[in-house]
Design a protein around this motif. Structure first.
Motif, PDB file in Angstrom:
ATOM      1  N   LEU A   1       1.645  -5.348 -16.995  1.00 31.38           N
ATOM      2  CA  LEU A   1       2.505  -6.212 -16.179  1.00 31.38           C
ATOM      3  C   LEU A   1       3.802  -5.493 -15.804  1.00 31.38           C
ATOM      4  CD1 LEU A   1       2.110  -9.711 -17.872  1.00 31.38           C
ATOM      5  CD2 LEU A   1       1.180  -8.916 -15.685  1.00 31.38           C
ATOM      6  N   LEU A   2       4.386  -4.829 -16.775  1.00 30.69           N
ATOM      7  CA  LEU A   2       5.657  -4.149 -16.523  1.00 30.69           C
ATOM      8  C   LEU A   2       5.502  -3.029 -15.493  1.00 30.69           C
ATOM      9  CD1 LEU A   2       7.279  -3.876 -20.050  1.00 30.69           C
ATOM     10  CD2 LEU A   2       8.372  -4.791 -18.014  1.00 30.69           C
ATOM     11  N   CYS A   3       4.316  -2.455 -15.475  1.00 36.37           N
ATOM     12  CA  CYS A   3       4.110  -1.314 -14.580  1.00 36.37           C
ATOM     13  C   CYS A   3       3.827  -1.762 -13.135  1.00 36.37           C
ATOM     14  CB  CYS A   3       2.951  -0.460 -15.094  1.00 36.37           C
ATOM     15  SG  CYS A   3       3.026   1.232 -14.511  1.00 36.37           S
ATOM     16  N   LEU A   4       3.445  -3.021 -12.982  1.00 36.55           N
ATOM     17  CA  LEU A   4       3.119  -3.506 -11.629  1.00 36.55           C
ATOM     18  C   LEU A   4       4.235  -3.272 -10.606  1.00 36.55           C
ATOM     19  CD1 LEU A   4       1.191  -6.883 -12.152  1.00 36.55           C
ATOM     20  CD2 LEU A   4       0.360  -4.762 -11.137  1.00 36.55           C
ATOM     21  N   PRO A   5       5.472  -3.744 -10.886  1.00 37.76           N
ATOM     22  CA  PRO A   5       6.522  -3.517  -9.875  1.00 37.76           C
ATOM     23  C   PRO A   5       6.797  -2.034  -9.627  1.00 37.76           C
ATOM     24  CG  PRO A   5       7.475  -4.372 -11.905  1.00 37.76           C
ATOM     25  CD  PRO A   5       5.988  -4.505 -12.033  1.00 37.76           C
ATOM     26  N   VAL A   6       6.610  -1.205 -10.657  1.00 38.45           N
ATOM     27  CA  VAL A   6       6.864   0.224 -10.477  1.00 38.45           C
ATOM     28  C   VAL A   6       5.885   0.804  -9.467  1.00 38.45           C
ATOM     29  CG1 VAL A   6       6.924   2.466 -11.623  1.00 38.45           C
ATOM     30  CG2 VAL A   6       7.766   0.449 -12.813  1.00 38.45           C
ATOM     31  N   ILE A   7       4.606   0.462  -9.636  1.00 36.03           N
ATOM     32  CA  ILE A   7       3.583   1.018  -8.754  1.00 36.03           C
ATOM     33  C   ILE A   7       3.679   0.436  -7.352  1.00 36.03           C
ATOM     34  CG2 ILE A   7       1.089   1.066  -8.333  1.00 36.03           C
ATOM     35  CD1 ILE A   7       2.036   3.014 -10.421  1.00 36.03           C
ATOM     36  N   PHE A   8       3.882  -0.891  -7.297  1.00 37.47           N
ATOM     37  CA  PHE A   8       3.761  -1.522  -5.990  1.00 37.47           C
ATOM     38  C   PHE A   8       5.083  -1.651  -5.245  1.00 37.47           C
ATOM     39  CE2 PHE A   8      -0.132  -2.772  -8.113  1.00 37.47           C
ATOM     40  CZ  PHE A   8      -1.045  -2.384  -7.158  1.00 37.47           C
ATOM     41  N   TYR A   9       6.183  -1.484  -5.944  1.00 35.82           N
ATOM     42  CA  TYR A   9       7.471  -1.552  -5.235  1.00 35.82           C
ATOM     43  C   TYR A   9       8.260  -0.244  -5.336  1.00 35.82           C
ATOM     44  CZ  TYR A   9      12.093  -3.021  -3.802  1.00 35.82           C
ATOM     45  OH  TYR A   9      13.294  -3.099  -3.158  1.00 35.82           O
ATOM     46  N   CYS A  10       8.512   0.195  -6.568  1.00 37.72           N
ATOM     47  CA  CYS A  10       9.416   1.347  -6.751  1.00 37.72           C
ATOM     48  C   CYS A  10       8.853   2.643  -6.181  1.00 37.72           C
ATOM     49  CB  CYS A  10       9.724   1.552  -8.222  1.00 37.72           C
ATOM     50  SG  CYS A  10      10.399   0.089  -8.996  1.00 37.72           S
ATOM     51  N   ALA A  11       7.542   2.824  -6.284  1.00 31.40           N
ATOM     52  CA  ALA A  11       6.970   4.105  -5.867  1.00 31.40           C
ATOM     53  C   ALA A  11       6.673   4.154  -4.370  1.00 31.40           C
ATOM     54  CB  ALA A  11       5.706   4.404  -6.671  1.00 31.40           C
ATOM     55  N   GLN A  12       7.037   3.072  -3.658  1.00 26.97           N
ATOM     56  CA  GLN A  12       6.771   3.020  -2.217  1.00 26.97           C
ATOM     57  C   GLN A  12       7.246   4.244  -1.427  1.00 26.97           C
ATOM     58  OE1 GLN A  12       8.343  -0.515  -0.574  1.00 26.97           O
ATOM     59  NE2 GLN A  12       6.547  -1.749  -1.035  1.00 26.97           N
ATOM     60  N   PRO A  13       8.477   4.749  -1.690  1.00 28.77           N
ATOM     61  CA  PRO A  13       8.922   5.898  -0.889  1.00 28.77           C
ATOM     62  C   PRO A  13       7.949   7.072  -0.933  1.00 28.77           C
ATOM     63  CG  PRO A  13      10.712   5.098  -2.272  1.00 28.77           C
ATOM     64  CD  PRO A  13       9.501   4.308  -2.630  1.00 28.77           C
ATOM     65  N   PHE A  14       7.277   7.268  -2.084  1.00 27.62           N
ATOM     66  CA  PHE A  14       6.351   8.400  -2.198  1.00 27.62           C
ATOM     67  C   PHE A  14       5.113   8.165  -1.353  1.00 27.62           C
ATOM     68  CE2 PHE A  14       8.572   8.136  -6.330  1.00 27.62           C
ATOM     69  CZ  PHE A  14       9.376   9.231  -6.130  1.00 27.62           C
ATOM     70  N   TYR A  15       4.584   6.924  -1.384  1.00 24.98           N
ATOM     71  CA  TYR A  15       3.403   6.638  -0.560  1.00 24.98           C
ATOM     72  C   TYR A  15       3.743   6.817   0.903  1.00 24.98           C
ATOM     73  CZ  TYR A  15       2.394   4.043  -4.860  1.00 24.98           C
ATOM     74  OH  TYR A  15       2.244   3.682  -6.147  1.00 24.98           O
ATOM     75  N   ARG A  16       4.914   6.237   1.271  1.00 23.73           N
ATOM     76  CA  ARG A  16       5.244   6.229   2.684  1.00 23.73           C
ATOM     77  C   ARG A  16       5.417   7.648   3.218  1.00 23.73           C
ATOM     78  NH1 ARG A  16       9.950   2.678   3.137  1.00 23.73           N
ATOM     79  NH2 ARG A  16       8.713   1.112   2.076  1.00 23.73           N
ATOM     80  N   SER A  17       6.146   8.485   2.454  1.00 24.75           N
ATOM     81  CA  SER A  17       6.399   9.819   3.007  1.00 24.75           C
ATOM     82  C   SER A  17       5.158  10.691   2.923  1.00 24.75           C
ATOM     83  CB  SER A  17       7.598  10.476   2.344  1.00 24.75           C
ATOM     84  OG  SER A  17       7.213  11.159   1.193  1.00 24.75           O
ATOM     85  N   SER A  18       4.281  10.456   1.917  1.00 24.59           N
ATOM     86  CA  SER A  18       3.073  11.290   1.931  1.00 24.59           C
ATOM     87  C   SER A  18       2.153  10.858   3.060  1.00 24.59           C
ATOM     88  CB  SER A  18       2.341  11.286   0.586  1.00 24.59           C
ATOM     89  OG  SER A  18       2.413  10.064  -0.044  1.00 24.59           O
ATOM     90  N   TRP A  19       2.131   9.568   3.349  1.00 24.39           N
ATOM     91  CA  TRP A  19       1.323   9.089   4.472  1.00 24.39           C
ATOM     92  C   TRP A  19       1.834   9.692   5.773  1.00 24.39           C
ATOM     93  CZ3 TRP A  19      -3.039   7.852   6.118  1.00 24.39           C
ATOM     94  CH2 TRP A  19      -3.252   7.085   7.268  1.00 24.39           C
ATOM     95  N   ALA A  20       3.152   9.691   5.924  1.00 22.01           N
ATOM     96  CA  ALA A  20       3.750  10.263   7.129  1.00 22.01           C
ATOM     97  C   ALA A  20       3.409  11.743   7.244  1.00 22.01           C
ATOM     98  CB  ALA A  20       5.257  10.061   7.118  1.00 22.01           C
TER      99      ALA A  20
END
Lengths: 805, 47
Positions: A215-234
């Motif tokens: 549960l604690l890791c959910l916000p980290v994966i789905f919210y906090c790590a967003q910048p990494f997904y977004r820039s790798s996608w770009a």
């Protein structure tokens, strides 16, 4: 008694001769209680408004102060024109970058502005960025009045345009901070849970802890790590690899495996490692972002340089009209002290103009009926009537800015060293994963997956993703505190590679304004001073102002009256002071034809004072070198840099400076127009251009790295990668040295991390390291690199210290 | 054993409230200028 007096007298004299405002020593030849006119103005304003508490606060802060000096008057009424307000005002407030802000007492004083300027409701100053937000009251007021008052207090104000990009950036900043905070909180809690699991918690409790971790890791994966997904996608969409790709892959794979294991009841979960990795990476990114300067990008320049209104003279009455509405053939009037708004031809009037915007040269030029005149130059002496030939963007200065914008835009992106290395590394890791998986297939699919996972976890891109931004952040922050504002990390990298330095002369190597260099006379200065000041106080000519600066401090408050005052264009002034008639003018004539400020080849201008027919003395005026120029040049040479001077000034003036600084005459370019400067600078591949004026703006934009010096025009600040916010050139070699040191640290971290990675990858690929151990190793290695980066930049912290006041 | 079932949610709630507080502070821009307020608080007028 006598002996004690003679011993004490020198210190007593020094003690009583401290400037009342800035506490610097006042030269003993001056009679004033202030070291300069600027300090005197500020002191009087503060006393008058009951704000003398400023001095108490300042003495508590314990920081030292510089004299205000003479601040050139600026015209700020454009700030209150409708168009300007529309551009700069936001939410009923305008933001200004203030030069000269340095301590808590400045905060106090600047925020007291509503007391000094009616109509201003509040002022908030951000000390670290020196940005003041000025809010006007509902009753209406003037931003121009506020900016003028700032100037009187010794702070030069530059309005800042709040662009869309900046609003977005601010939002992004806040989001990144929130992501960082949540990731930190989650990582901390996850570690507490993980410790009990590693320590051997068992049974139902352990399973509950695992679910809590999930549960604690959910916000980290789905919210906090967003910048990494977004820039790798770009990056992937651009068919490129960025450092974020392996991070996103690593984070995603570890999380997916952990979730699968959680449901299968397997004990191997890595939620804590994932969260702490995300937290550390976000932290390094956040710190780098904080010290990068993009606020310097956002400002518009045309308004600073060319007035947007002109006085139209026409049969229908005329009046003030917008420059854009003028057409060829219109006639405009320009009064003394005003900036010329259009390109055209002089129809009436004789005057002197300051064309430094186009030529970089401070010496006044004479204009006469029939001569061409350019927008952006300053009318110094008497009214001119001009027939318009071009206006707005069609003018010469408008075209220069257009070409500057163009070269700024088309500047090729330089692939940074860190990018090149990490590209190779990333490609390698991504290729390695399936290879390890296939190679481990013989031991069953679970063993294969376990090995691949261990490799994914253990290949820490920390040196690239963590250490490099941190190292840059430390250096940039250090520079900013030393008064050197650098736009970004890539600028530091480019700076470390420069080979040639181009220096503008006027305003960069020199102070950029007329000063009295020598005064030759048989009479004492103080005796003559009275006459000169009395005569020249009526004139706005730059030579008159230079003489005033030199002689005024020698006098008391009272000035003798001048009668029969006459100012003759290009010849000088005359008048009767205390019953004696005097004339002050060009040295080589007595009422002859050679004018003041006319172009002659001698870089110095001589002015003489006659009482009746007797020569009383001769002053020699010129543009002196800055105090630290010589030392800065020596240091640059010791760094192995090639030096060149690039100036719009006459060959003789440039040669003189080059000789004094020991610059090879073949590297001293004189008479350079903005267009030529661009060609010269652009022709050298690894060049640093240091300049101050709008005439340098194009050259700055086409250089490999550009640097604008203190006091430069907004245009050059905007075009430059680096801005020196304190006067002097000594920072130039220091910044180059810092850049080189920084790159050394970055390279060392790469090397360390390469060795580490090769070691652990081979261990993980052969199954010697379990994924669990790899997960523990990951944050540890991150911390190790973190430590190496901080330790490595230790020496940099000393680099700028010696010069700090 | 049971005490953990009480303490863990409390701890997470408590932690969560701090995180919520932090989110509020960050989104109202309180972390944007970290230097000036420290000086300003010492400069308040005695009027």
């Amino acid at each position: 008694m006598i002996s004690s007096e003679s011993v004490g007298s020198t210190s007593a004299v020094l003690e009583s001769r401290r400037c009342l405002h800035c506490s610097t020593g006042v030269p003993s030849r001056m009679r004033s209680q202030f070291c300069c006119a600027g300090c005197e103005t500020v002191y009087k304003i503060l006393q008058g408004a009951g704000l003398s508490r400023y001095y108490d606060i300042r003495s508590q802060t314990g920081s030292s102060f510089r004299p205000i000096g003479e601040l050139e008057p600026s015209v700020y009424d454009y700030l209150d024109q409708v168009e300007t307000r529309a551009l700069y005002e936001k939410d009923g407030a305008m933001r200004f970058y203030l030069e000269g802000v340095h301590c808590a007492a400045c905060v106090w004083l600047v925020e007291k502005l509503p007391r000094l300027v009616p109509g201003v409701e509040s002022v908030r100053l951000d000390l670290s960025s020196a940005v003041a937000t000025v809010r006007l009251g509902t009753g209406g007021g003037f931003y121009g009045a506020a900016a003028e008052e700032f100037l009187k207090l010794g702070y030069r104000a530059h309005p800042i345009k709040t662009s869309e990009a900046e609003v977005l950036r601010k939002k992004e900043d806040r989001r990144l901070l929130i992501q960082l905070g949540i990731a930190g909180a989650a990582a901390g809690n996850l570690m507490i849970l993980a410790i009990s699991l590693y320590a051997g918690a068992d049974g139902r409790l352990a399973q509950e802890f695992r679910w809590a971790s999930f549960l604690l890791c959910l916000p980290v994966i789905f919210y906090c790590a967003q910048p990494f997904y977004r820039s790798s996608w770009a990056a992937l969409r651009m068919r490129q690899l960025s450092i974020d790709v392996p991070i996103a892959v690593g984070v995603g794979v570890s999380y997916a495996v952990s979730v699968v294991n959680l449901f299968r009841g397997d004990k191997r979960i890595y939620f804590d490692s994932v969260a702490s990795l995300v937290f550390l990476l976000l932290a390094s990114r956040y710190f780098l972002r904080r010290v990068q300067l993009s606020s310097l990008n956002a400002s518009s320049l045309a308004h600073f340089l060319i007035p947007s209104l002109a006085r139209l003279r026409s049969s229908q009455g005329g009046g003030r009209v917008r420059v854009e509405d003028l057409v060829e053939g219109d006639t405009v009037e320009v009064w003394a002290g005003e900036c010329i708004p259009v390109d055209g031809e002089v129809l009436e009037g004789r005057s002197a103009i300051n064309a430094s915007l186009l030529t970089g040269e401070a010496r006044p030029e004479r204009v006469d009926v029939g001569m061409g005149i350019f927008a952006g130059t300053l009318n110094l002496q008497s009214p001119l009537v001009i027939r318009v030939s071009r206006s707005g963007r069609e003018t010469r200065v408008g075209k220069i800015f257009e070409s500057m914008e163009a070269s700024l835009q088309k500047r090729a992106p330089i692939v940074a060293f860190s990018d090149r290395v990490s590209q190779g590394f990333i490609a390698l890791t991504l290729l390695l994963l399936p290879l390890v998986f296939v190679a481990g297939w013989s031991g069953g699919w679970e063993e294969a997956l376990s090995r691949a996972l261990a490799v994914a976890l253990v290949t820490c891109p920390c040196a690239f993703a963590l250490a490099t931004p941190l190292t840059f952040a430390v250096s940039l922050g250090r520079c900013a505190r030393g008064g050197v504002l650098i736009k970004g990390a890539d600028v530091l990298e480019r700076l470390s590679r420069i080979k040639t330095v181009f220096l503008d002369k006027t305003g960069t190597l020199t102070e950029g304004r007329f000063s009295v260099l020598t005064w030759q006379s048989e009479r004492p200065e103080a005796e003559i001073a009275e006459v000169i000041v009395a005569l020249e106080s009526r004139s706005v000519h730059p030579i008159a102002q230079a003489l005033m600066r030199h002689f005024k401090p020698l006098l008391g408050a009272d000035l003798p009256e001048v009668s029969n005052f006459i100012e003759r264009m290009g010849e000088g002034v005359s008048g009767v002071v205390s019953g004696q008639s005097y004339r002050l003018g060009a040295a080589d004539v007595r009422g002859g034809a050679v004018g003041l400020g006319a172009h002659s080849n001698d870089p110095e201008t001589r002015v003489s004072l006659w009482g009746g027919l007797d020569l009383l003395g001769t002053a020699s005026l010129g543009d002196p070198l800055r105090q630290d120029t010589g030392r800065a040049i020596d240091e640059m040479r010791s760094l192995g840099l090639k030096l060149a001077i690039l100036s719009g000034d006459s060959a003789q003036a440039v040669a003189q400076v080059a000789r004094r600084l020991g610059v090879d005459s073949s590297f001293a370019f004189s008479g350079a127009t903005p267009e030529r400067k661009k060609a010269v600078v652009g022709g050298e591949s690894q060049s640093l251009m240091v300049g101050d004026g709008a005439n340098d703006a194009v050259a700055l934009a086409s250089a490999f790295v550009s640097m604008a010096v203190h006091g430069g025009l907004e245009a050059s600040i905007r075009a430059a990668d680096v801005y020196l916010s304190r006067p002097g050139l000594i920072r130039v070699p220091q910044v180059v040295r810092i850049a080189r040191e920084t790159m050394k640290v970055v390279r060392r971290n790469f090397f360390i991390s390469l060795i580490y990675n090769m070691g652990v990858i081979s261990a993980a690929a052969t199954g010697k390291v379990s994924p669990l151990f790899a997960a523990v190793l990951m944050p540890i290695s991150a911390f190790a690199v973190f430590a190496s980066a901080t330790w490595g930049t230790r020496s940099l912290r000393e680099a700028l210290k010696e010069e700090s006041p | 054993m049971n005490v953990v079932h009480i303490l863990l949610p409390i701890a997470l709630l408590l932690g969560g409230s701090f995180v919520a507080g932090f989110i509020w502070m960050a989104s109202s821009g309180q972390f944007e200028d970290l230097e000036t307020p420290a000086h300003r608080v010492l400069l308040e007028e005695e009027e």
